[in-house]
Scaffold this motif. Sequence first.
Motif, short mmCIF file in Angstrom:
data_model
loop_
_atom_site.label_atom_id
_atom_site.label_comp_id
_atom_site.label_asym_id
_atom_site.label_seq_id
_atom_site.Cartn_x
_atom_site.Cartn_y
_atom_site.Cartn_z
N THR A 92 0.71 -1.40 -0.08
CA THR A 92 -0.13 -0.07 0.10
C THR A 92 0.95 1.36 -0.03
N GLU A 109 -6.04 1.90 -2.03
CA GLU A 109 -7.10 1.36 -1.46
C GLU A 109 -8.42 2.29 -1.39
N ARG A 149 -12.08 1.87 -3.55
CA ARG A 149 -13.10 1.74 -2.85
C ARG A 149 -14.13 2.76 -3.49
#
Length: 488
Positions: free
Chosen positions: A165, A385, A389
């Motif tokens: 990440t 992330e 989303r």
Amino acid sequence: MRAAHTVEQVRAAEAALLATLPEGTLMRRAAAGLAGTCVRLLDRVYGARVVLLVGSGDNGGDALYAGGMLARRGARVDALLLAPDRAHAAGLAWARAAGVRALDAVDPDRPGLAGLLGRADLVLDGIVGIGGRGALRPTAAALLARVSGAMVVAVDVPSGVDADTGEVAGAAVRADVTVTFGTHKPGLLIDPGAAHAGVVHLVDIGLGPHLPEPNPTVLQLDDVARLLPTPSGESDKYSRGVLGVAAGSPRYPGAAVLVVGAAVRGGVGAVRCTGPAAVLGPVLAAHPEALATQAPPAEAGRVQAWVVGPGLDTDPDAEARFASVLGAEVPVLVDADGLTLLARSAPGTRPAPALLTPHAGEAVRLFAAAGVEVTRERIEAARLEHARRLAALYRCVVLLKGSTTVIAAPDGRARVNPTGTPRLATAGSGDVLSGLAGALLAAGLDALDAGSVAAWLHGLAARTLPGPVTAPDLVRALPGVWADVTGT
């Protein structure tokens, strides 16, 4: 196209490759590439002072083997073992046989350690591997604090950076160079991890045949050149694409000027701008080739895509213009005030736009509209992330702006823009990006490609400009950047 893979994918590829190789071969391949990079970084190898920070994992083994190779070439190499009882046994034995001095470094205040680190020419970070999570432990952080003037080279990923990440939870290595093996890791491409990685050097260790399709990816010059629209001998202004622009307001007419300016340089045949006279006057004064109308967007005429939102305001007139655009049966890019208006209704209550271009603060409002509470700080810490989303929630491509721009599709595909620069942090820069991306949508690129290519060109334009950058500078730089990419 530069490829990146998750830790899980790398581990699976390594296991498949290891099954075909004699024991230790893969680690020695990685160590040879690591040592070769260090040789190129050092002014001289013979007599150079090299310190290895060695943890308990395979990264520690890589560092030990590489350190042994440097010692055989005449470097003075000291290995500081942060977990002496769990150091890579074969790597440690090989390093010692090559002349590496191994020292217990469980106590960072042990006499002599500070001097070694303070005098080192190069420090190899083999503390934590790609599976590491969270901040460095106090011992490692204390040792790193004693490094002074040495070049720091991270093994595979800087310790303390999440390889998947790019998150940095606390103390972490700030490398000058990261030598990564087999494929890029997402965390090396995305801030804050990218800021800790320095220059990333990829060493091929043979994982390629065992890796799945990469995700995320990074466009390179050849990819951008291939994707840019090119007119043919049969082209006219309509076949090249017409972009509709619903931007600007009496309070913010300049936003429309910038969007149209970027759009007319973005590969389309024509740009239709709708809005009140207070907007159209400045637009036509700057860009007389624009097709201007005060009619509502739904009555403006044929377009292949729309840009809506920059400088639009959020009053009832703006709401009506926004709703008219979002009801169109063509791709729509939503930015700035358009994102505020979109957030007033939950996802699914209106047709899905093709491309949203929020910064982190705007993303917070979009998440809140979908019932998801998240902070700006959390979004900036885990950009990939949250871009994914948000794309899934709103069923469209999301271009999440910031120190690293991430472009994500609802199906999870993602790209990371490599050309971003802090020089883009200037008023109107986002309007230029929207006009360029909208033009590429109208010219026929899908939303993921349009957003990725626009961000790439936008960043490159800023990098080519001298001195402080303004939004009009970016608009004027686009034709030159386009020509440099295509060679025409």
